[in-house]
Each structure stands twice: as structure tokens, then as C-alpha cells.
Write a protein that holds these residues in place. Structure first.
Motif, short mmCIF file in Angstrom:
data_model
loop_
_atom_site.label_atom_id
_atom_site.label_comp_id
_atom_site.label_asym_id
_atom_site.label_seq_id
_atom_site.Cartn_x
_atom_site.Cartn_y
_atom_site.Cartn_z
N GLY A 780 0.84 -1.19 0.00
CA GLY A 780 0.00 0.00 0.00
C GLY A 780 0.87 1.24 0.00
N LEU A 781 0.61 2.16 -0.93
CA LEU A 781 1.44 3.35 -1.06
C LEU A 781 1.01 4.43 -0.07
N GLY A 782 1.97 4.85 0.77
CA GLY A 782 1.73 5.98 1.65
C GLY A 782 1.98 7.29 0.92
N SER A 783 1.85 8.40 1.62
CA SER A 783 2.04 9.71 0.99
C SER A 783 3.50 10.12 1.07
N PHE A 784 4.04 10.53 -0.08
CA PHE A 784 5.41 11.05 -0.14
C PHE A 784 5.39 12.54 -0.46
N GLN A 785 4.29 13.21 -0.17
CA GLN A 785 4.17 14.63 -0.47
C GLN A 785 5.29 15.42 0.19
N GLY A 786 6.10 16.09 -0.62
CA GLY A 786 7.19 16.92 -0.11
C GLY A 786 8.41 16.17 0.39
N PHE A 787 8.37 14.86 0.35
CA PHE A 787 9.47 14.07 0.95
C PHE A 787 10.78 14.30 0.22
N TYR A 788 10.75 14.27 -1.11
CA TYR A 788 11.98 14.42 -1.88
C TYR A 788 12.37 15.89 -2.07
N LEU A 828 -6.04 -4.20 6.74
CA LEU A 828 -6.31 -5.15 5.66
C LEU A 828 -5.19 -6.17 5.46
N GLY A 829 -4.08 -6.02 6.23
CA GLY A 829 -2.95 -6.93 6.06
C GLY A 829 -2.07 -6.57 4.89
N ILE A 830 -2.09 -5.33 4.46
CA ILE A 830 -1.30 -4.84 3.33
C ILE A 830 -0.06 -4.13 3.87
N ILE A 831 1.07 -4.37 3.25
CA ILE A 831 2.34 -3.80 3.73
C ILE A 831 2.47 -2.35 3.25
N PRO A 832 2.54 -1.38 4.16
CA PRO A 832 2.68 0.02 3.74
C PRO A 832 4.08 0.31 3.21
N ASN A 837 11.05 9.25 7.27
CA ASN A 837 11.15 10.69 7.55
C ASN A 837 11.27 11.03 9.04
N GLY A 838 11.48 10.03 9.88
CA GLY A 838 11.63 10.30 11.31
C GLY A 838 10.34 10.23 12.09
N ASN A 839 9.22 9.91 11.43
CA ASN A 839 7.95 9.71 12.14
C ASN A 839 8.09 8.48 13.03
N ASP A 840 7.90 8.63 14.35
CA ASP A 840 8.20 7.51 15.26
C ASP A 840 7.21 6.35 15.09
N PHE A 841 5.98 6.63 14.60
CA PHE A 841 5.08 5.52 14.30
C PHE A 841 5.62 4.71 13.12
N TYR A 842 6.12 5.41 12.09
CA TYR A 842 6.75 4.72 10.97
C TYR A 842 7.97 3.92 11.43
N GLY A 849 9.27 -4.85 11.39
CA GLY A 849 9.14 -5.56 10.12
C GLY A 849 7.73 -5.55 9.57
N MET A 850 7.06 -4.39 9.66
CA MET A 850 5.67 -4.30 9.22
C MET A 850 5.48 -3.34 8.06
N ALA A 851 6.54 -2.68 7.60
CA ALA A 851 6.43 -1.70 6.53
C ALA A 851 7.78 -1.58 5.83
N ILE A 852 7.75 -1.07 4.63
CA ILE A 852 8.97 -0.79 3.87
C ILE A 852 9.18 0.72 3.92
N ALA A 853 10.28 1.14 4.55
CA ALA A 853 10.58 2.56 4.71
C ALA A 853 11.58 2.99 3.64
N ILE A 854 11.25 4.04 2.90
CA ILE A 854 12.06 4.53 1.79
C ILE A 854 12.87 5.74 2.24
N THR A 855 14.21 5.66 2.05
CA THR A 855 15.07 6.80 2.37
C THR A 855 15.12 7.75 1.18
N LYS A 856 15.62 8.96 1.42
CA LYS A 856 15.63 9.98 0.36
C LYS A 856 16.53 9.59 -0.81
N ASP A 857 17.57 8.79 -0.54
CA ASP A 857 18.46 8.42 -1.63
C ASP A 857 17.90 7.28 -2.48
#
Length: 899
Positions: A780-788, A828-832, A837-842, A849-857
Motif C-alpha cells: 500500500g502506497l503511503g504519501s510522499f508529499q514533499g518528501f523528496y 487489511l494486512g497490506i504492507i505500507p 522521515n523520522g515519524n516515530d510511528f513509521y 518488520g511491518m512496513a517498507i521505509a524509503i530513504t531519500k536516496d
């Protein structure tokens, strides 16, 4: 369910009257209010209500048997009787005859459908008024107008009233000859009828010649503009150069609780133009002058009902200052040339020329209270663009037949002797067939009634019960939920919901609806019947007062299911759909004004307010809602804690954006929330951000819990099968730059932010369907608004270094909040797929091991490259560690507080 409940239409029986006024400039409602107050009638509840601010009196207004109005025909139930008294005898074209009125048609419909009685001066008035508004003659009651009773006050009393309002000495006024200038409006937001009056007044009444004239002849002039143009009087006052002229506005009159007509007996002359005031003034027997400097222009813009004008305007007509001064001298010197003309008009217009109009109107009102007044049996309806009379079988007549059990006669009357056309015809047929155990016919006719009046509480209530009789329980329950918001204390509707809850296995909620049904019973017989049916035994339930707004209110369902009673205050003007949601989970709803009674009856343990502090760029509506939440929290918390200091008060931030940037809003918040025993945040980041902005609230305990999550996970059992590695996107996340290829995407028409705008059970059905449809998605795609585009981090937010950045509200929210789409993916059991970005919930999701976290690079990630083992393990973690993203931890916290 007792089918006998269907044997009558709803009957309202009280002695409550709302007197609705549009101001204090010749208001029949004000006059009648003062009459009733002076008489001290027993067992009568009455209230004067402004039509411009009636929402604050909505409970009283909507429960009144009679609504008496001088202008706006406000009607809230069909049982109410609306008495329309209008605001003057019409000289100018109105309604049907005013072809230049662009808003005409909608107002005509409102006027005719929401008025039951029209007060009249005389048969002549009834004829004139009826040519303008599509009524039939049976609507008119010739009583005279209550405001005209004021015209018979003695001069000394009227002078005293002017003195009080204008701040002038009584003996000075008594020694003068007094002129009123009261013109009609010219230019308003509603329409334009001629030139601006301001220039006319300044050129005429502010001229040196006029001022010298009134000085020399000992006149005092009171100028009263039309209420639509009150604001101009405030500007004109500043340019006054004499103490012999004063302006009196509607605001002045309201502040002194004095009607303009209570001033008129002080006058010697009335100067007006086309205003209807002169028809009433003629009752004083004093002269009137018509000052018409824009007569030619006005006649082009507005037509007249009564012509020729020189007959119906019984006084000199002046076009300029010179003619006006000559006319004042003539009528002052006793010129009787218009006496016979005035007598003709006053005798034609007024059937009564006394101060007994309020008394006659009150006798009419008493007949209505006592149900001895027969209301009109016909009305005008719009057909093919024209208003035509329809002689219909009245609601009241059918009501009496139903109450006598004459069901077969009703069916014969409406199917053999005539045809049903109005909604109440179909309603009466449905009730009659239901009582005769003809369930299918009853359902057919009640659906026809609903087509004609889809949101009527009585129709909805009977539809729910007839659906129930036809063994359509789930449909009956959904209709009952809508009906309950209108018919709050209908025990039979709660009974339907009780049976439905049992049918779907929700025993705790079934108990809640059983309790509401029993509390709503109006007779001991029905109450005992329900107690026996439910085998009811009263539980000692702890109650929680809930305020504000949850974006995802699964928590409220969880609290009810756990055994708490939810008690929710509401304002009648708030969003109806939110109340439907709350009622659907067995919440006890009560108007704010009944708080004292609720605290007396309920065992309140906790008060929780859910809300946010929106960013500066938020809409006015959103800002107003946030402030209202704070005010309600402060008010209710103070009141409750005075009664019971052990009640715990909590303010919990929901998943809507909170930026803590608006200094004014922050100041309000810090004052209103200082009473909180706990403040709850969705993330540790938001807690730290809050602490940096509100050092004054340092002493208030703070906790971190998810409150906008789901009760439990619907993640499927994990096996070794991977259906696909497709990516799901909610909302507009796909529109922002993100690392995924533009392939293998899917979107779903599910908005988690609007899922609480229906009943909880419809939302549940939507989630079940969503679960089925999303089985093929792994990610499941989260929001990357302004991330890059931005390099901000939590430290920048704490230091206040992002105030000049665009999209700062969105950037802050990304780092300090928990988005609804992420919580829904996890449910729904979908992997976010989320920004790192430093969000402590993320961080918690990444660590567990419940989500794939994308770094800026990382500018590119193909989910197809992620191994099956990683996907399986992540989905297993989502299933096993649901407490991280569900409301379970907050539930435990509440239980421990109560214990």
C-alpha cells in the motif's frame, strides 16, 4: 412489536408558542409577546425568538405547538401551526404580482407550504394579500394587527420611550412638535428600488433651510430608516449638525426592548414615501406627508397594488424640499383637505380601529391550543408552473380517523371515493393496512409516502416498523437509525435495533438498545411488555461522555462492545450524518442543555474530547469546529467536575492535521484544555512538538495512543502463497513523486476520512467488501508529499524553522501524525510503503518488520524485486503485532482508569 402502535399519526399536545420576530420596527411578535407577558397566562410557555438567530432557540422552536411570525414562515413539524402576521399592509406589488423579484418562486413556495393561518386587517386586506400570495380564503383570520395596539398609547408614554432610546430630556420633547420620517428601503443586498436614500436625506433634512425651518417652528424630527438600511443611519449620524434631528435604528430599539410603534403616538406628523407604515399610522388620526423625490425612477422599478395613488396615499405628495416645507406648514395649521381621504382609507383598510388586536389574536391562539380551531382543509400547490388550489383530505381529519380505529373507512375514502395524492394520504393507508394485517399493501403505500416526503420522521418511523412486520430486519434497522434522529424517544425504533443487534450477534449493543427502548416508553404497559420480551435486568454500566470528532470511530464501537455506555451531547444544527453513526452503536444522545439531568442520572467516569488544531490555511468551518470542540470540552468538564471531582477528562488528538502554528488558536486551546487530566497523542513526535509549543501545559499528563485506528486486524491468515505484488493507493498519494514504477498500481473508491458519515454497520459492510477486493494487493502506497523536495526533520519542527516553507502543514503532518490510509492498509494486512522521515510511528512499523521505509536516496523501488519470504514475514508481523496500530492499548488505558 405491537402493531397497535401504528394506529395514529403523531400528535403534538402542548401550550408552547414561539414568537418569531424580524426586528423591533413594527413587529406583531414583539407586541404579542408584551401582551402575553402583561396577562401572565398560566400553563403557557412562550419565547420571543429572532428569525436571524433562531438556531440558539431551536429546541424550543421545534417543540412549540404554535409558531407566530411577523415575516419568516418557520415550520419544523407538520403538527405545528404557523400564524403568519406579515409586516405591513402592502402598497407595492409582492409575491405573484412582483415580476421583478428574482427570488420570488422559492419564497412563495415556502410561504404557502409553511403558513397555516394568515392574520388580516379586513376583507379588503385579505383580497389584496391573496392576489400576492397563493393562499385560499379559509386561511385568513380578521383580527387586526397586534403592533397597532401600540398606536393607542398615550403621548407621554411614547415621549418617554423616545427619551430613553435617544438620550433626550422628556420635557424638551414634550414642548416640541414631533415629526417622524420613515421611508421605505431603496438599495439592499436583496433588491434595488430607486436611488440611495443617504443623498436624499443629506440634501433635504441636513440642509440649512430645513434646519432653520424646524428651529423656527419648534419641530423635532425622528428619522427611522427601513431595517434593511439601518447601517446607513450610523454613517448619517456622524454628519448631523443639529440637536433637533435624531436617528433611531432597529438596533437601538432592540437594545431598549422597545418597538418603533411604541414611539409613534408621540408624533404629530408622519413623513414617508411608499412604506406601508402609513396605513397603520392613519389609526392615530394624524396627518401624513408623502416625500417622493425619486417618484419617476421608483415607479419604473416597482409597481403598485393600489392605484390611483392620489386616492390611496391620503396626504400631500412632495417632490422637493420647498414642497415638503410648505406641506408641513399646511398640515400643522390644521389643513383638513385630506381628512375625508384619510377616513376613506382607514375605514377601508381596518376592520378594527381599537387597541384590542392582541386580545383577538390570543383568543385565536387559545382555540388552537384547545384543538377547537378548524384549520384549512385545502392549500395551493405548484403544478405546471402555476399555483392552483387542491382540496385535499386533511392531515388532521385522517389523524382523528386513525385514532378512532376507522381503518377500513380510511381505505374506502382514499381508494374508492378519491385518490391519494399527498404523502399523508399514503401514510394513513399504510397504517390502516398494517393494522388490518395486510403487510404487503402497507409496505407498498408507506414507500409511496416516503417518495413524497423522504426525510419526514413519522414516515421513516412507520416505514421501519412496516419493514419489520415484513421480516426485512436489516432494512428496518437502517431506516430506524435515520428516524431516531428525528423521533428521539420512539421506543419501537429502539426495539427494532435491539432485535437487529441480536440477529447479528452483538449482545452488548443489543443490551444498549434494549435499555434505550425501555427508557423511551411513554406508558407502563409498553415498558412492562419490553422488560418481559428482553428478560431485562439492569446492568450497572459506567458511562463515558464523548465530544468532538474521530476520523475513524471504531474506538467508540469498541467502548460500547466492552460494556461502557457512550453519552454524546449534540446541537440540533450539527451534522445529521454524524449523529446517525453514533446512534447506530447504541450511544445515548442528549441536547447540550440537558447536561445537568444526564450527570444526575448517569454514572459518568470519563469525558473524552477528540479533535485537532488545524493549520492557518484551514477553512473557516474547520477552524470553527475546532474552537467549538474546545469550548464544549471546557464547559462540560467544568460542570461535570463540580458535581464529581473523580471524573477523568481527556483531550485526544485525532489523525487530522494539527500544526500548532496559529498563536491565537494556541492561546484559546491552552486555556480551554487546562482542565484536562490527560492529553493523548498518536505519536511521540506530536507529543514533543506539543510540549515545545505549550510549555504552560507542562503539568498536564500526556500519553501516546492510537485512537483513530481499528478495533482489530482483518489481515488474512498468512501462508506461503503470494497472490501478487500489486500496490494499492488510497486518496491521491499516487499524484505525488514516489519511488514506485507506474505499473502494477490499483486504486479503490474508499475514503477512510468519510467512512463515519453513515451508520457504523454500513461502514462495516463497506470494509468487508474492501477486504475482499484488496486480497490481491501486497503493498500500500503511503504519501510522499514533499518528501523528496524538503530536507526538514523533527528537529526543524521543534525549532520552528519551517514557517516560510510551502506545504508546511502537510510536511509537519507527515512527521508527527498517523495517516488513516496507513492504518487501513495495516487493518487489511497490506504492507505500507512509507517515507523514512523520522515519524516515530513509521519507525515502529519499520523496526517490527511491518512496513517498507524509503530513504531519500532511494528514488526507485520495484516491489517485484522484494522476495516472497520478506513479504510473508512482514504480513505475519502485521497480523501478530496488531496492538501497534489498533485501538487496543487505548482501550486498556480507559479500562484501567475506570477501575
Amino acid at each position: 412489536m405491537d402493531g397497535g402502535k401504528l394506529n395514529r399519526l403523531h400528535e403534538q399536545s402542548n401550550k408552547k408558542i414561539s414568537l418569531v420576530t424580524h426586528g423591533f420596527s413594527g413587529s406583531n411578535s414583539v407586541a404579542l409577546f408584551k401582551y402575553v407577558t402583561s396577562k401572565k397566562f398560566k400553563e403557557v410557555e412562550y419565547r420571543l425568538i429572532s428569525q436571524y438567530d433562531y438556531q440558539k432557540d431551536i429546541e424550543f422552536l421545534s417543540s412549540s405547538k404554535i409558531v407566530f411570525t411577523t415575516f419568516a414562515p418557520l415550520k419544523f413539524t407538520k403538527e405545528q401551526v404557523v400564524i403568519q402576521s406579515w409586516h405591513g399592509f402592502p402598497l407595492k406589488t409582492l409575491g405573484l404580482l412582483d415580476k421583478k423579484d428574482e427570488q420570488n418562486r422559492a419564497y412563495l413556495l415556502n410561504m404557502t407550504q409553511n403558513s397555516d393561518i394568515v392574520l388580516s386587517y379586513s376583507t379588503f386586506y385579505s383580497t389584496i394579500f391573496n392576489s400576492c400570495f397563493p393562499f385560499t380564503y379559509e386561511y385568513y383570520e380578521i383580527t387586526g394587527m397586534p403592533r397597532n395596539d401600540f398606536l393607542f398609547l398615550d403621548r407621554a408614554t411614547a415621549i418617554r420611550n423616545i427619551s430613553k432610546i435617544a438620550g433626550l430630556k422628556e420635557h424638551d420633547l414634550l414642548a416640541t412638535r414631533l415629526i417622524f420620517y420613515a421611508p421605505s428601503y431603496r438599495v439592499t443586498n436583496y433588491r434595488t428600488d430607486g436611488k440611495e436614500l443617504g443623498d436624499t436625506i443629506q440634501k433635504t433634512f441636513f440642509s440649512e433651510e430645513f434646519i432653520n425651518f424646524i428651529d423656527k417652528n419648534n419641530y423635532f424630527v425622528v428619522i427611522k430608516l427601513h431595517p434593511f438600511e439601518d447601517f446607513k443611519a450610523f454613517k448619517l449620524r456622524e454628519n448631523l449638525k443639529t440637536n433637533r434631528i435624531t436617528f433611531i435604528t432597529n438596533a437601538d430599539l432592540e437594545q431598549n426592548f422597545t418597538d418603533f410603534y411604541e414611539l409613534l403616538p408621540a408624533g404629530d406628523i408622519l413623513i414617508t414615501d411608499y412604506s406601508s407604515i402609513y396605513f397603520d399610522w392613519l389609526l392615530t388620526g394624524k396627518p401624513v406627508i408623502f416625500f417622493l423625490p425619486d417618484a419617476d425612477i421608483y415607479a419604473e422599478l416597482r409597481n403598485f397594488l393600489l392605484e390611483p395613488l392620489d386616492i390611496w396615499m391620503p396626504g400631500p405628495m412632495c417632490r422637493n424640499l420647498h414642497e415638503l416645507l410648505n406641506s408641513i406648514e399646511r398640515v400643522t395649521d390644521g389643513g383638513g383637505e385630506y381628512f375625508e381621504n384619510r377616513e376613506f382609507v382607514v375605514n377601508t383598510v381596518h376592520a378594527f380601529k381599537d387597541n384590542k388586536s392582541s386580545e383577538r389574536v390570543w383568543k385565536l391562539i387559545e382555540q388552537i391550543f384547545n384543538n377547537s380551531k378548524e384549520l384549512p382543509k385545502s392549500r395551493m400547490v405548484l403544478k405546471n408552473g402555476e399555483f392552483v388550489p387542491v382540496n385535499s383530505i386533511s392531515y388532521e381529519y385522517l389523524q382523528s380517523m386513525l385514532s378512532e380505529g376507522r381503518f377500513k373507512e380510511i381505505i374506502e375514502l382514499l381508494t374508492e371515493k378519491s385518490r391519494p395524492t399527498e404523502y399523508h394520504h399514503f401514510l394513513a393507508l399504510a397504517i390502516s393496512y398494517a393494522n388490518l394485517d395486510c403487510k404487503e399493501q402497507a409496505l407498498e403505500y408507506i414507500k409511496e409516502a416516503q417518495k413524497r416526503n423522504p426525510e419526514d420522521g413519522e414516515v421513516l418511523a412507520n416505514l421501519a416498523e412496516i419493514l419489520y412486520l415484513n421480516d426485512k430486519l436489516s432494512e428496518a434497522a437502517e431506516v430506524a437509525l435515520r428516524a431516531i434522529d428525528i423521533r428521539v424517544n420512539d421506543a419501537y425504533l429502539y426495539d427494532i435495533l435491539h432485535d437487529w443487534m441480536l440477529n447479528i450477534g452483538e449482545e452488548e449493543l443489543a443490551y444498549a438498545f434494549a435499555e434505550l427502548a425501555i427508557e423511551s416508553c411513554t406508558t407502563d404497559e409498553v415498558k412492562n411488555e419490553f422488560i418481559a420480551k428482553y428478560n431485562f435486568k439492569k446492568k450497572k454500566r459506567k458511562s463515558i461522555i464523548v465530544l468532538g470528532e474521530l476520523v475513524n470511530p471504531e474506538l467508540l464501537y469498541a467502548l460500547t462492545k466492552t460494556g461502557f455506555e457512550l453519552v454524546v451531547p449534540y446541537n440540533s444544527m450539527e451534522d445529521f450524518s454524524e449523529r446517525v453513526f453514533l446512534r447506530s452503536i447504541g450511544a445515548t444522545m442528549f441536547p447540550h442543555m440537558d447536561l445537568d439531568e444526564v450527570l444526575e442520572q448517569k454514572d459518568i467516569s470519563v469525558i473524552i474530547c477528540f479533535g485537532n488544531l488545524p493549520p492557518k490555511e484551514a477553512s473557516t468551518k474547520e477552524l470553527a469546529k475546532a474552537i467549538r470542540n474546545m469550548q464544549n470540552f471546557e464547559k462540560i468538564s467544568k460542570f461535570a467536575k463540580r458535581r464529581n471531582k473523580r471524573i477523568v477528562t481527556i483531550f485526544a488528538f485525532n489523525s487530522k492535521a494539527s500544526t500548532f502554528e496559529d498563536r491565537e488558536l494556541n492561546n484559546i486551546f491552552s486555556k480551554k484544555i487546562s482542565l484536562a487530566d490527560f492529553v493523548i497523542f498518536p505519536t511521540e513526535n506530536m507529543k514533543q512538538y506539543f510540549e515545545s509549543r505549550f510549555p504552560q501545559l507542562k503539568a498536564v499528563p500526556k500519553k501516546v495512543f492510537i485512537v483513530d485506528g481499528y478495533l482489530e486486524s482483518e489481515a488474512p491468515e498468512v501462508d506461503d502463497t503470494i497472490n501478487s505484488k500489486f500496490t494499492l493507493s488510497f486518496s491521491d498519494n499516487i499524484a505525488f513523486p514516489n519511488p514506485l514504477p507506474r505499473l502494477n498500481y490499483g486504486t479503490m473508491p474508499f475514503d477512510p476520512y468519510k467512512s463515519n458519515l453513515t451508520s457504523f454497520w454500513l461502514k462495516r459492510q463497506a470494509l468487508v467488501e474492501l477486504t475482499k477486493q484488496t486480497r490481491r494487493f501486497s503493498f500500500g502506497l503511503g504519501s510522499f508529499q514533499g518528501f523528496y523536495d524538503s530536507s526538514i526533520n523533527m528537529r526543524d519542527i521543534l525549532n520552528g524553522e519551517i514557517r516560510l516553507l510551502e506545504n508546511r502543514a502537510a510536511l509537519i503532518n507527515q512527521i508527527v501524525n498517523v495517516p488513516q490510509d496507513i492504518l487501513t492498509y495495516l487493518y487489511l494486512g497490506i504492507i505500507p510503503i512509507i517515507p523514512d522521515n523520522g515519524n516515530d510511528f513509521y519507525e515502529a512499523l519499520k523496526t517490527n518488520g511491518m512496513a517498507i521505509a524509503i530513504t531519500k536516496d532511494c528514488e526507485y523501488l520495484d516491489p517485484m524485486d522484494i522476495s516472497n519470504d520478506v513479504v510473508i514475514n512482514m504480513r505475519r508481523s502485521i497480523k501478530e503485532k496488531a496492538n501497534i496500530y489498533t485501538v487496543q492499548n487505548f482501550l486498556v488505558f480507559i479500562k484501567n482508569l475506570v477501575q
